[in-house]
Write an enzyme that holds these catalytic residues in place. Sequence first.
Site, PDB file in Angstrom:
ATOM      1  N   SER A 286       0.001   3.464  18.935  1.00 44.39           N
ATOM      2  CA  SER A 286      -0.081   1.942  19.269  1.00 44.39           C
ATOM      3  C   SER A 286       0.876   1.580  20.432  1.00 44.39           C
ATOM      4  O   SER A 286       0.627   0.554  20.834  1.00 44.39           O
ATOM      5  CB  SER A 286       0.276   0.881  17.997  1.00 44.39           C
TER       6      SER A 286
ATOM      7  N   GLN B 142     -12.379  -1.301  -9.333  1.00 41.41           N
ATOM      8  CA  GLN B 142     -11.575  -1.083 -10.555  1.00 41.41           C
ATOM      9  C   GLN B 142     -12.530  -1.939 -11.630  1.00 41.41           C
ATOM     10  O   GLN B 142     -12.773  -1.587 -12.638  1.00 41.41           O
ATOM     11  CB  GLN B 142     -10.371  -1.875 -10.682  1.00 41.41           C
TER      12      GLN B 142
ATOM     13  N   GLU C 120      -7.049  -0.836  15.809  1.00 42.64           N
ATOM     14  CA  GLU C 120      -6.941  -2.175  16.451  1.00 42.64           C
ATOM     15  C   GLU C 120      -5.505  -2.802  16.529  1.00 42.64           C
ATOM     16  O   GLU C 120      -5.265  -3.955  16.399  1.00 42.64           O
ATOM     17  CB  GLU C 120      -7.913  -3.317  16.104  1.00 42.64           C
TER      18      GLU C 120
END
Length: 538
Positions: free
Chosen positions: A262, A490, A517
Site C-alpha cells: 500500500s 457458524q 483497495e
Amino acid sequence: MPGSPTPNLEAATAALALASSVVGDAARRVAAGGGPDADQVVAYDLAHAAAGVRAAEAALTYGATGADEARIACAFVADALADLAARLVGREEAFGTTPDWMGPARPFVAAHRDPVFLAGLAGTEGDRRLDADFALVRDTFHRFAEEQIRPRAEHIHRANDDIPEEIITGLADMGALGLSIPEEYGGFASGGDSDYLGMVVATEELSWGSLGAGGSLITRPEILSRALVAGGTEEQKQLWLPRLASGEVMNAVAVTEPDFGSDVAAIVTAAARTDGGWLVNGVKTWCTFAARADVLMLLARTDPDRAKAHRGLSLFVVEKPRGEGSGFVFEQDAAADGRRDPGGRMEGRPIDTLGYRGMHSYEIAFDNWFVPDANLVGGEEGVGRGFYFQMAGFENGRLQTAARALGVMQAAYEAATDYAANRVVFGRPVGDYQLTRAKLARMAVLIQVARQFSYEVARLMAKGEGTLEASMLKAYVCRAAEWVTREAMQIHGGMGYAEEFPVSRYFVDARVLSIFEGADETLALKVVARRLVEQAAG
C-alpha cells in the site's frame, strides 16, 4: 416481546455523544503524543472506534424514520459503545479518559444489548429507504445477479474458472460499466446524487450474486474512468471513456508492487522516455483481471529522483492483448513498429487465492514495454501527477468496496437465516434458539446500518465531500463482513465448512475486503487516524 425495552433514541443520542467525546479526546491525546506513527496501536483503535461512532450517527438518522428502524438504531449504538469499551479497557490513560467513562450511558447499553431485546429483533431487517427510482435499480441488478451470476458463481469459485463473457456483456448491456462515466462520454453519470448512490445500490446487488464474478467487475472501470475524468486530456476522455462504458474495453489496475504494497509513493517501476513514448520496466503485483483486460491503468515512476516520492509518478493507459487466465506472455517487435528500441515483453503470472475467484490476480513483469505518448494520462501536463489521478479513482473505490462488502454480508445473512429455519437440532429448528436469534439480529442490524452509512457517504461524495467518511466506511464495513460471514458459517455448523454450501465461499471472499483497495492497517493509520489527529490539532 415481553421484557423487551422500548427503543429510546434520545438516550441513544446522549450515549453516542459520550462516545464521540471519548474519540475526540483520544485524537487529541494521539496528536499530543507525536501522531499515529508514534503510537500505532492506540491510533489503530482510534480509527476503528471513530468509524464505529460515525456509523452510529448514520444509524440515528435512520432510526428516526420508523419503529423498526429505531430498534435497529438503538441496538447498533449500544454495540458501538460496547466495542469502544473493549478497545479502552486497560488503555484509558492512552485514550485520555477514565475507566468510568461509560457510566452515564450504561443503562442504555445494558437495555439494548440485553439478550431478550436482541433475540426479539430477529427477522427485523428494516426498510432500505430507497425511493422508487433506486428501488427499480435494485430490482434490476438483483434480478440479473439471481438469473445470470448466482447460477455460475459456485462453478467459477470451485474450478477457479474465468468469468464467462455472458456476464461481462450482460453488465455492459445494462450500463453497469458506465455508471461513473459522464453522459457526454457515453456513460450514465449525470453529476448528481444518483451517480454515487446508483453505483452503491448496483454494486451491492451484483456482489450479492458473487463478489468475484459480479460486483467487482465494475470496480476497475470505475477507478480508471474517474482517474481519466480527473486528469485525462479531452482526446483521452473521448477515446477511452465511451469504450469503457460500453465494455468494448475492459481494464485492470497495475499500481501495487511486490516490495511496497500500500506504500504507493515508494514504487519503483519506471517509465523512461524514448522516441514517441515511454519504456516501462519493473514488476507489478495484485493486478486483478489483468489477463482478460484490454488495458492496464499503470502507475510508474517517470522521475528517477526517488526523493520526489509521489511527485515523481505518472499514470498510463497501457494497451495489451487479451490473455489466458492461466498466465500470459506478450512481446513487442520494436523494429516492425519502426522503432529502434529493444523489443518489449510483458509476462503475467496468476496468483492463487483463497477466494475472490473469477477475475484472477497477477504479478506482471514489464521489460521495455513501449507505451506511446498519447497514453500518458494528462499528456505532458500529467507528468508527475499520476499519484493524484489514481487517488481520484481509488477514493471512490473505497465506497464501492464497502458496497461490495454489503452484498457479501447480505448473501451470508440470507443463507444463515434460511439454514437456521430448516435445520433441526435437539428437536427444534436452530433458528428458534435465543443464541441464534441474537446472532441473526446483530447481523441484520449491522448490515442495515452499514448500508445506510454507505448511502450517506454516497450523498456526501456527490457534493465533493466525504473523503474521510469513505475511508471510515471502508475500514468499518470490511471488518464487519468478516464477522457476519463468520457467524453465518457458524450457524451452518459442520455444513458451513463444506464447499457445497455457498456460505463457505462468502467467508473466504469476505476475507479479502480488508486487504485490497488499501490494507486495513494502512487505511486506519495513514488515512483515518492521521486525518482525525490533524483535525484535533486544529
